[in-house]
Design a protein around this motif. Structure first.
Motif, PDB file in Angstrom:
ATOM      1  N   LEU A   1       0.832  -1.195   0.000  1.00 37.74           N
ATOM      2  CA  LEU A   1       0.000   0.000   0.000  1.00 37.74           C
ATOM      3  C   LEU A   1       0.872   1.252   0.000  1.00 37.74           C
ATOM      4  N   ILE A   2       1.933   1.251   0.817  1.00 34.42           N
ATOM      5  CA  ILE A   2       2.872   2.381   0.831  1.00 34.42           C
ATOM      6  C   ILE A   2       3.554   2.507  -0.526  1.00 34.42           C
ATOM      7  N   HIS A   3       3.896   1.380  -1.135  1.00 35.28           N
ATOM      8  CA  HIS A   3       4.510   1.382  -2.464  1.00 35.28           C
ATOM      9  C   HIS A   3       3.574   2.042  -3.477  1.00 35.28           C
ATOM     10  N   PHE A   4       2.291   1.696  -3.444  1.00 34.88           N
ATOM     11  CA  PHE A   4       1.307   2.266  -4.350  1.00 34.88           C
ATOM     12  C   PHE A   4       1.167   3.770  -4.128  1.00 34.88           C
TER      13      PHE A   4
ATOM     14  N   TYR B   1      12.958   0.816   8.507  1.00 36.66           N
ATOM     15  CA  TYR B   1      13.819   0.240   7.481  1.00 36.66           C
ATOM     16  C   TYR B   1      13.013  -0.156   6.244  1.00 36.66           C
ATOM     17  N   ASP B   2      11.817  -0.681   6.462  1.00 35.15           N
ATOM     18  CA  ASP B   2      10.967  -1.036   5.328  1.00 35.15           C
ATOM     19  C   ASP B   2      10.540   0.209   4.560  1.00 35.15           C
ATOM     20  N   PHE B   3      10.222   1.282   5.293  1.00 35.02           N
ATOM     21  CA  PHE B   3       9.842   2.531   4.642  1.00 35.02           C
ATOM     22  C   PHE B   3      11.001   3.080   3.810  1.00 35.02           C
ATOM     23  N   GLU B   4      12.206   3.109   4.393  1.00 34.35           N
ATOM     24  CA  GLU B   4      13.380   3.617   3.681  1.00 34.35           C
ATOM     25  C   GLU B   4      13.674   2.766   2.449  1.00 34.35           C
ATOM     26  N   SER B   5      13.434   1.461   2.554  1.00 32.04           N
ATOM     27  CA  SER B   5      13.658   0.562   1.422  1.00 32.04           C
ATOM     28  C   SER B   5      12.714   0.885   0.275  1.00 32.04           C
ATOM     29  N   ILE B   6      11.447   1.092   0.588  1.00 35.20           N
ATOM     30  CA  ILE B   6      10.474   1.446  -0.442  1.00 35.20           C
ATOM     31  C   ILE B   6      10.795   2.813  -1.037  1.00 35.20           C
TER      32      ILE B   6
ATOM     33  N   ALA C   1      13.616   4.235  -1.357  1.00 37.98           N
ATOM     34  CA  ALA C   1      14.808   4.150  -2.206  1.00 37.98           C
ATOM     35  C   ALA C   1      14.472   3.674  -3.615  1.00 37.98           C
ATOM     36  N   MET C   2      13.332   3.027  -3.782  1.00 32.39           N
ATOM     37  CA  MET C   2      12.912   2.571  -5.108  1.00 32.39           C
ATOM     38  C   MET C   2      12.374   3.730  -5.951  1.00 32.39           C
ATOM     39  N   PHE C   3      12.041   4.838  -5.284  1.00 30.57           N
ATOM     40  CA  PHE C   3      11.473   5.993  -5.980  1.00 30.57           C
ATOM     41  C   PHE C   3      12.394   7.206  -5.961  1.00 30.57           C
ATOM     42  N   ILE C   4      13.183   7.342  -4.919  1.00 30.78           N
ATOM     43  CA  ILE C   4      14.101   8.482  -4.799  1.00 30.78           C
ATOM     44  C   ILE C   4      15.528   7.933  -4.812  1.00 30.78           C
ATOM     45  N   LYS C   5      16.241   8.158  -5.891  1.00 26.85           N
ATOM     46  CA  LYS C   5      17.559   7.555  -6.091  1.00 26.85           C
ATOM     47  C   LYS C   5      18.660   8.288  -5.330  1.00 26.85           C
ATOM     48  N   SER C   6      19.634   7.503  -4.856  1.00 28.58           N
ATOM     49  CA  SER C   6      20.808   8.050  -4.180  1.00 28.58           C
ATOM     50  C   SER C   6      21.994   7.134  -4.465  1.00 28.58           C
ATOM     51  N   ALA C   7      23.187   7.545  -4.028  1.00 28.17           N
ATOM     52  CA  ALA C   7      24.414   6.801  -4.335  1.00 28.17           C
ATOM     53  C   ALA C   7      24.373   5.371  -3.793  1.00 28.17           C
ATOM     54  N   ASP C   8      23.858   5.196  -2.599  1.00 28.04           N
ATOM     55  CA  ASP C   8      23.839   3.861  -1.989  1.00 28.04           C
ATOM     56  C   ASP C   8      22.438   3.248  -2.037  1.00 28.04           C
ATOM     57  N   ASN C   9      21.731   3.542  -3.127  1.00 25.87           N
ATOM     58  CA  ASN C   9      20.352   3.105  -3.296  1.00 25.87           C
ATOM     59  C   ASN C   9      20.157   1.601  -3.135  1.00 25.87           C
ATOM     60  N   ALA C  10      20.996   0.829  -3.801  1.00 25.92           N
ATOM     61  CA  ALA C  10      20.854  -0.632  -3.775  1.00 25.92           C
ATOM     62  C   ALA C  10      20.948  -1.162  -2.350  1.00 25.92           C
ATOM     63  N   TYR C  11      21.832  -0.570  -1.543  1.00 23.02           N
ATOM     64  CA  TYR C  11      21.998  -1.018  -0.156  1.00 23.02           C
ATOM     65  C   TYR C  11      20.771  -0.655   0.686  1.00 23.02           C
TER      66      TYR C  11
END
Length: 244
Positions: free
Chosen positions: A131-134, A165-170, A172-182
């Motif tokens: 739901l947060i992803h949507f 941590y789950d919020f930050e993970s989601i 990161a899928m929309f707002i890109k940064s240098a350590d996005n994958a991590y």
């Protein structure tokens, strides 16, 4: 039947907030009469349930909260939500729903905390993650996610009891940064190769579409997209580090 009568009456008296309250009260009365058939799509760990129609009504409200978060109503964000309703209900019914949605956006205030509290009691954690992803997808529909939108999404995530941590993970899928994958794998850049592998296995299991028990198409799609992002993040780190 009672829940729909109560929802319509509530809408005419108090617009969408009244419809939500009427539907909830009506559902309870229907339950007393043994007529809660078809209300088992979103079971949480205590086996409480929320019907598809009830879920959609609350989703409608959360969409309006995100769209209004930065003080402006973006046409592209409105179109994003409209397309969701069209793909779910068909054009005719979607247009009818959207007229109510438009009214909510322009005129009404909604209690995010009350809606989220209701959903927390009746949905699995995996469904709330999607739901947060949507909702992030709505915020990004106009090409950028503002600070006000991020703050509002963080607030909603808190009400939905989604972990930081789950919020930050989601995000990161929309707002890109240098350590996005991590960030997507919920680990630090200093993690060992073995820790990276363990994080990938944990995240792949957490966000596997099979764990999202729902018939809501937007939530299903979000689960699939998130699972792909987890795989992509791991592939990026693998190539960066030469992990086999």
């Amino acid at each position: 039947m009672i829940k729909w009568v109560a929802a319509v009456l509530g809408y005419f008296l108090f617009r969408l907030p009244g419809a939500i309250l009427g539907f909830i009260v009506g559902s309870f009365l229907d339950g007393l009469g043994g007529s809660r058939q078809g209300s088992t799509l979103f079971e949480d760990f205590t086996r409480q349930t929320v019907s598809p129609a009830d879920f959609e009504l609350n989703l409608l409200s959360l969409c309006s909260i995100v769209i209004k978060a930065d003080g402006t109503v973006s046409q592209r964000e409105l179109d994003y939500v409209r397309q969701y309703f069209i793909s779910t209900y068909g054009k005719e019914k979607a247009n009818a729903i959207f007229r109510t949605f438009n009214d909510v956006i322009k005129k009404r205030e909604i209690s995010a905390q009350r809606i989220c509290s209701y959903l927390v009691q009746r949905t699995r954690y995996e469904v709330r993650l999607q739901l947060i992803h949507f909702l992030f997808g709505i915020a990004q529909a106009d090409g950028q996610i503002s600070k006000a939108e991020v703050n509002k999404l963080r607030e909603l995530a808190g009400y939905l009891r989604v972990g930081q941590y789950d919020f930050e993970s989601i995000m990161a899928m929309f707002i890109k940064s240098a350590d996005n994958a991590y960030k997507i794998l919920e680990i630090e850049k200093t993690a060992t190769d073995e820790e990276v592998k363990k994080a990938y296995r944990r995240m792949a299991k957490k966000y596997h579409p099979d764990r999202v028990v729902t018939e809501n198409e937007a939530i299903k799609k979000g689960a699939e997209e998130k699972f792909k992002e987890v795989q992509k993040a791991y592939d990026t780190i693998q190539k960066e580090r030469g992990i086999s």
